[in-house]
Structure formats: structure tokens, C-alpha cells
Design an enzyme around this catalytic site. Sequence first.
Site: not given
Length: 424
Positions: A22-23, A92, A121, A309, A331, A403
Site C-alpha cells: 500500500k505505502n 492523509r 502528524r 506499522d 515515531i 484500507r
Amino acid sequence: MEKLIIEGGRELVGSIQISGAKNAALPLIAATLLAPGIHELTNVPDLRDTRTILALIGELGCTCRRQGSTLYIDSSDVAYSEVSYDLVKTMRASVLVLGPLLARLGRAKVSLPGGCAIGERPINFHIRGFERLGVHCTLEQGYVDARREGELKGGTVHFDIPSVTGTENLLMAAVLARGTTVLKNAAREPEIGNLIDMLNNMGAEVEGKGTDQITIHGVDKLSAAKTAIIPDRIETGTYLMAIAAAGGQATLTGCEPGHLPALLDKLMEAGVEVKTAENSISVSMASNRRQALKGVDIKTMVYPGYPTDLQAQFMALMTLSSGICVIKETIFENRFMHVAELRRLGAQIQTEGNSAVVTGRGPEGLNGARVMATDLRASSSLVIAALAAAGRTEISRIYHLERGYENLVDKLNGLGAKVWKENE
Ligand code: EPU
């Protein structure tokens, strides 16, 4: 709204094909805005977030066709348009169109994302970086309005903290700037390497892949190209921990073990049997040996450190150990939303500031309950705990899971789990 029902306590056996990341897909889809023509992206996961960014670039004039896991994106006609709060609040990563729009059109107006379930964030590093390249940014009524006069000019950008999407946004802006840009203290995540490969396939000149200093020699023109999305390391890690938690033996195929150095080390330290091959990982944990799981500490760090994550999922696994461990989240300031939900299944976890102390339940294990998903990775930790728990767990608000996990229900049932969706 749908909920997920899991009848826990079954061993997971078989194999799972890992999807594209996904990222990586999100910035690579945004990068198609940089050059006219038909771009081909392969191994693209079909997720709520990838659909959101496709809708977004659709509003900007791109057309997209999907054939299996391949996307053909025609970005010949890209026109200026505002990116609304309605889109940015659902995802985002919508801010990733700022860099390519500035490079191609000279103007981008994107709603400022608010805080979210895991922290504040902000995007101040992105904005400061654009300003270094000669962009004028104003904040009005919740929107960042970024414009350049003339061409973007290469410059040096130093990140206070390595930011993943910040590095990606700056990379995409700098490829068409005049002169050389140097990104210092840049993020080194594999998804950034994937973006660098795509940009170079398009004719860009980017050096420093995999390091914290990226040098971009601006070019006059880019053209559409073909690039493969890398395997999802977070999906891979999530399934590894699900199998370790529920017990069983399975092989994950189509993944990249080299992208999970910290997690694989920690799993082995905890006593999970892990074997890697070129594009697969086999994991094995007999359920009657689960109480042999040791408590192992982790501290989330930028890549190649332990990924934030995968923090919630590791916590779920540790609730089943026979030891004690400390989990430090460095983080994001608010990434322990899963703790209260895991406690509902019987987990023993104390938090103080950015640390959580998990006392494993050992042979007693967890028991099913009704819980609520609060963000994407928190939700996957609840799935892991539920698969290992005795009895039935109901997880509400599963749109979070959709998602980021492609075909989660089918993949788990393929391993012998008993998972299904129902309307709330
Ligand atoms: N930060 C700032 N200012 C900025 C940018 C970041 O202060 O302008 C801070 C953040 O608040 C955070 C830290 O820097 O404390 C690192 O954040 P980063 O910018 O790296 O996060 P991101 O780019 O917004 C990406 C992933 C996240 C993942 C983080 C960290 C994408 C689309 N998102 O977010 O993924 O957690 O990097 O690895 O790549 C997820 O997939 O569930 C997810 C949240």
C-alpha cells in the site's frame, strides 16, 4: 457498517500470496501525475486507500484502467484543481500529490490533514522543503496553497526527523527542478527505493537509493514508464505474527524477507521458527508450544529499525508469551489505541508515556470479546489476538482494515481460520 467475526483457537496452515505494498502504491500512483502518457504499474493492491488516491488523480484529469493487479494510468491531461478536505480526511497520503503537481503545473492546493488516531502528524517538513525549492506556500482556511514562480530550483533540504511521505513529496518535486537537490536525513524505507526506481524509469536522475542522503539532478522532461510495486512488508509481518500467535505452519510467497530485518530477528528471539528463501518466508509455531514464546522488547525506529506499522501486531503476539516485554513507540505519540481493546480479550498491558509493559498470559491465553478497530494497524493487532483467543471475537469498524489489507478474510480462511463479515 460491517464487523468482522473470528472464531479463534484454530491453527493456521498453508500458504498466502502477499500483495503489493500500500505505502509504495500510493506515492507511485501520485508520481504518474509528473509526466503525460500511459503509465503501467504492476502488483498494485486493490484497497480502499488505493481507490481513494485513484479517485483523487481522476479529479485532476487522469484516467485509469485496472486489469488484474496491473493499473494503466493515462495522465496526459492533468489540470489544476483543489484537493478537498473530504478526500484528505479519509486518507492523509492525499498530500502526496503536492510534489508532482508543483513540478508539472506549478500550483497545488491541498487541504491540510488534521491530527489522526495515531498522532498529530503535521506536514511542516514537506512545506519547508518545498520552500527550499523556491515554492511560495500559504495556509488559508485549512488549505495549503503552494505555487512556484518560474521553475523549481534545486536546493538542500535537511529533515529534522526522517519523514517517509516528506521524502517522497520532495523527491517528486525535485526531479523536474532546475539544478541539483540534496535531501539530507531522508527516510530510507524500501517504499522510497521503489519510488526512486519508478522516477529513474521515467528518465529522472536520482542517486542514493537506500541511504539517508538522496541526490536528484533535475531533468527537463520525464515520460511514462512501467514499474512493479514491491511486496507489502507490513502485510507480510502481520501474517507472520498471526501464524505465530494462532500456532500453525505456513509459507508466505511473493514477499521480500530482506525488507523485514528487525521483525525477523525479534520473532526468532521470541522462539518462533522462521525460514527465509529468496521470495518467501516460512513460519512455524506449534500451538501447544505457544507458551514457550519468550517476552522480547522492541523499540520502533525509522527503517531499518523496527517499524511502527508492526508495533501493535507485535504487542498482540507478546500478550500470549510466558514472559514480560517492554514496547517503546518512538515515531508517533499516540499509537497505543489498541491497548484498551486488547485488554478486553484478557491482555495484561500497562502503559506509561510512550512505553507499554506487556505481561504475557502464557498457557491461560486470551478469550474472545467484542472490540473496536481504531486505526489500520491497531485493527490488525485485534485480528491477531482474536485468531489466537478462545471463542468468538467481534471487531467493529473494520473499514480501517480494508484500507490496507487486500482480501484479508479470504487469505485467513485459506489458512484454515474461521473469519467472516456481518452487518453491524
Ligand atoms: N513529522 C513531522 N512533520 C512532518 C512530517 C512528519 O513532525 O512534516 C513527524 C510525524 O508526526 C512522525 C514522524 O515525523 O512523528 C515520522 O512521520 P512520517 O512523515 O515518516 O510518516 P508518514 O509519511 O505520514 C508513513 C506511512 C505510515 C507510517 C509512517 C512511519 C505512508 C502513506 N504512510 O507516514 O503508514 O506509519 O510513514 O513509518 O507511507 C500505515 O500504513 O498504517 C501508516 C500509518
